[in-house]
Design a protein around this motif. Sequence first.
Motif, short mmCIF file in Angstrom:
data_model
loop_
_atom_site.label_atom_id
_atom_site.label_comp_id
_atom_site.label_asym_id
_atom_site.label_seq_id
_atom_site.Cartn_x
_atom_site.Cartn_y
_atom_site.Cartn_z
N TRP A 70 0.77 -1.20 -0.12
CA TRP A 70 0.12 0.11 0.15
C TRP A 70 0.93 1.17 0.03
N ARG A 179 -9.75 7.85 -7.68
CA ARG A 179 -10.16 6.30 -7.75
C ARG A 179 -9.22 5.25 -8.56
N ASN A 182 -6.93 4.63 -6.03
CA ASN A 182 -7.10 3.87 -4.93
C ASN A 182 -7.00 2.44 -5.52
N ARG A 183 -7.49 2.30 -6.77
CA ARG A 183 -7.56 0.86 -7.41
C ARG A 183 -6.25 0.28 -7.51
N VAL A 187 -4.06 4.80 -0.74
CA VAL A 187 -5.14 5.14 0.17
C VAL A 187 -5.02 6.66 0.26
N ARG A 189 -6.36 10.07 2.22
CA ARG A 189 -7.10 10.77 3.30
C ARG A 189 -6.92 12.27 2.89
N THR A 244 -15.49 11.12 -1.02
CA THR A 244 -15.90 9.74 -1.33
C THR A 244 -15.75 8.62 -0.41
N GLU A 245 -16.40 7.69 -0.68
CA GLU A 245 -16.24 6.53 0.54
C GLU A 245 -14.63 6.14 0.58
N GLU A 246 -14.12 6.07 -0.35
CA GLU A 246 -12.60 5.51 -0.62
C GLU A 246 -11.92 6.47 -0.16
N SER A 247 -11.96 7.60 -0.67
CA SER A 247 -11.14 8.98 -0.37
C SER A 247 -11.76 10.06 0.21
N THR A 271 -6.76 4.64 9.99
CA THR A 271 -6.51 4.40 8.49
C THR A 271 -5.32 3.22 8.38
#
Length: 302
Positions: A70, A179, A182-183, A187, A189, A244-247, A271
Amino acid sequence: MDTNELLKGAGALASRHRVGAGGAFQLHRCDPKECGQSAGLNKIVAQELLSQGIEVMADLQSKLYAQDHWSILLVFQAMDAAGKDGVIKHVMSGINPQGCEVHSFKAPSNEELDHDYLWRSARRLPARGSIGIFNRSYYEEVLVVRVHPEILAHQKIPAQLLGKDLFEQRYTDICKHERYLNRNGTVIRKFFLYVSKAEQRKRFLERLDTPEKNWKFSLADVAERQYWDQYHEAYEAMIQNTSTEESPWYVIPADTKWYTRLAVAAVIIDTLSGLDLRYPTVNPERRAALAQARAALMAEPS
Ligand code: ATP
Ligand code: MG
């Protein structure tokens, strides 16, 4: 406090300030003066929790680095004197500089203006295993540029592309860019350190009245203060459109420095602890090779 309790507390504090996806966010519902008093927090308790938290963070970072899968991108945005520099300094003080890089983004250079606006930050994204900190970021493109649209004239964007939904397009593109990251294992924040206008004034006056702080004072900062309401609108729209949910965005009250630092640390710990970070395990062949290496070292004359 044991580590489990600390992780639970960090999770609770982080979720207090997390902005959900969906665009319903309203800035006026957040209080820059909030400092957890109702939950029994005070400066002494917060400082103790922060130093324990930094130890936990250091341990998690060491696993992040060893695992090498990550990467973490922490984005900081704020009005002047909200305390970005202090947060970065305090919160990251315990972690290994080898796996952490801070980048500050000022007005773009000529070379940077010769590229799309994500180019300069894309080059500074954290490598796997690392934590990257953006002190300001590509979000300036929907903040200062929205408040001062005349900046667009210097961006060399073809005129026919400067439509009225330019900022809507930027929100969409930024979300897609995040996104994509993320993919691929980054990660993200995002922190908005929310200082009040009265506290900013107090801090500017301190910078003027304390010789050691004079260097921090900039006349431009006072000029920007006149656009306070426009910045607030821009921040609110940015958070509505890009949390967003992910960020997610975290709106961190910034009038009380010790609380700001603790809340940011809580988000980072929450996190990292959610990633199931582990030191890589050693397979039997490698264990045998390590045993051989040990035997060879032991056999050397001392
Ligand atoms: P400090 O004041 O604590 O040193 P800072 O982040 O405010 O830190 P400054 O050099 O004072 O640093 O300000 C940087 C300036 O660069 C800000 O006014 C910011 O709005 C501006 N800036 C950053 N990115 C862009 C951009 N893409 N386009 C135009 N201006 C930008
Ligand atoms: Mg500044």
